[in-house]
Design a protein around this motif. Sequence first.
Motif, PDB file in Angstrom:
ATOM      1  N   THR A  43       6.498  -2.786  -5.358  1.00 46.33           N
ATOM      2  CA  THR A  43       7.108  -3.103  -4.067  1.00 46.33           C
ATOM      3  C   THR A  43       6.031  -3.125  -2.995  1.00 46.33           C
ATOM      4  O   THR A  43       4.922  -2.599  -3.179  1.00 46.33           O
ATOM      5  CB  THR A  43       8.171  -2.064  -3.692  1.00 46.33           C
ATOM      6  N   GLU A  45       6.101  -1.471  -0.234  1.00 43.93           N
ATOM      7  CA  GLU A  45       5.870  -0.091   0.188  1.00 43.93           C
ATOM      8  C   GLU A  45       4.888   0.616  -0.727  1.00 43.93           C
ATOM      9  O   GLU A  45       4.015   1.364  -0.286  1.00 43.93           O
ATOM     10  CB  GLU A  45       7.193   0.674   0.233  1.00 43.93           C
ATOM     11  N   HIS A  46       5.030   0.371  -2.040  1.00 47.11           N
ATOM     12  CA  HIS A  46       4.157   1.029  -3.012  1.00 47.11           C
ATOM     13  C   HIS A  46       2.730   0.492  -2.942  1.00 47.11           C
ATOM     14  O   HIS A  46       1.759   1.240  -3.065  1.00 47.11           O
ATOM     15  CB  HIS A  46       4.716   0.840  -4.420  1.00 47.11           C
ATOM     16  N   HIS A  49       1.429   0.947   1.340  1.00 39.61           N
ATOM     17  CA  HIS A  49       1.516   2.223   2.062  1.00 39.61           C
ATOM     18  C   HIS A  49       0.207   2.997   1.896  1.00 39.61           C
ATOM     19  O   HIS A  49      -0.342   3.080   0.800  1.00 39.61           O
ATOM     20  CB  HIS A  49       2.682   3.054   1.526  1.00 39.61           C
ATOM     21  N   TYR A 201       4.669  -3.127  12.360  1.00 37.67           N
ATOM     22  CA  TYR A 201       4.030  -2.796  11.085  1.00 37.67           C
ATOM     23  C   TYR A 201       3.066  -1.630  11.250  1.00 37.67           C
ATOM     24  O   TYR A 201       2.239  -1.600  12.175  1.00 37.67           O
ATOM     25  CB  TYR A 201       3.273  -4.005  10.544  1.00 37.67           C
ATOM     26  N   ALA A 206       6.533   5.278   5.983  1.00 42.15           N
ATOM     27  CA  ALA A 206       7.011   5.193   4.600  1.00 42.15           C
ATOM     28  C   ALA A 206       7.420   3.776   4.193  1.00 42.15           C
ATOM     29  O   ALA A 206       7.044   3.299   3.120  1.00 42.15           O
ATOM     30  CB  ALA A 206       8.170   6.157   4.397  1.00 42.15           C
ATOM     31  N   ASN A 207       8.210   3.076   5.028  1.00 44.47           N
ATOM     32  CA  ASN A 207       8.633   1.726   4.644  1.00 44.47           C
ATOM     33  C   ASN A 207       7.871   0.632   5.401  1.00 44.47           C
ATOM     34  O   ASN A 207       8.325  -0.509   5.472  1.00 44.47           O
ATOM     35  CB  ASN A 207      10.139   1.552   4.854  1.00 44.47           C
ATOM     36  N   LEU A 208       6.745   1.003   5.984  1.00 43.94           N
ATOM     37  CA  LEU A 208       5.788   0.088   6.606  1.00 43.94           C
ATOM     38  C   LEU A 208       6.206  -0.447   7.971  1.00 43.94           C
ATOM     39  O   LEU A 208       5.358  -0.903   8.735  1.00 43.94           O
ATOM     40  CB  LEU A 208       5.481  -1.104   5.677  1.00 43.94           C
TER      41      LEU A 208
END
Length: 289
Positions: A43, A45-46, A49, A201, A206-208
């Motif tokens: 993802t 996020e992964h 982040h 951004y 956590a979710n950018l």
Amino acid sequence: MRQLITPRVIALLVGLFFALAALWGFVSGVGAVIGQGFLKEPTAEHEFHEHPNDYDFSFNGPFGKWDQKQLQRGLKVYDEVCSACHSLKFVAFRDLAALGLTEGQIKAYSAKKVVPGIDPVTGEPTTRPGTPTDYFPSPYPNAVAAAAANNNAIPPDLSLITKARHDGTNYVASLLTGYQAQPAKLVEEFPGAKTPPGLHYNPYFANLNLAMAPPLTTEGQVTFDDGTKSTIPQMAQDVAAFLTWTAEPQLVKRRQTGWAVMVFLLFATVLAYLSKQTVWAAAKPKKKV
């Protein structure tokens, strides 16, 4: 003929059953986690982040100490920037004495704040100047008003924020300096992860994407009383240090107490050993000649 199935055998079989069930559950859980790690699609996020930067604060380490000047600078950043949206409801004005403020300074500072009060004649809610015993007021009357003013995102109270986030002090400092344009590579690899309108951004979130606009935007945004140059990284680190103090005001004292306890326990251990040697010396068998 002896009875083969005894209560002891039954208990052993029941215990074995539960042990196997627990083992099966553990193996299944580990397998599921490993499977998800290998099979789950990456993802945005992964992949994008980032972990907080590692800053060198004066209170880091077992022998760290508060830098009162930095805490005072951080208070000013909070007061002039962060307090417009974020509350500090667990901190009283009188607590600022730990930052080196005098009683007169605290009285003057609290008097400039408007806190909720009650009209002594009518009993109706009203407002009044703050006193040293009051707590930092909220910038909004309620959560609905806070959400309405912030794109439906309620700004969190900052009293304990550095304890509520992993590596909290570094997280706050990194987040405040981490606003940037969304990388073109992210949009290419994850077209659906483009930052929505109204969000910003930040790879340290956590979710950018977060609703809070960059609070620190220009150098010199806050003028420090001690003459320190107020760059964005400086302001970010100072307010992060201040929020660490609000979350753990006894941090340094607790460490100092811990070292005193360790020294006492070491001394007590040596004393106990010497006492044992003395008490049992007469009971030791004599060597034969």
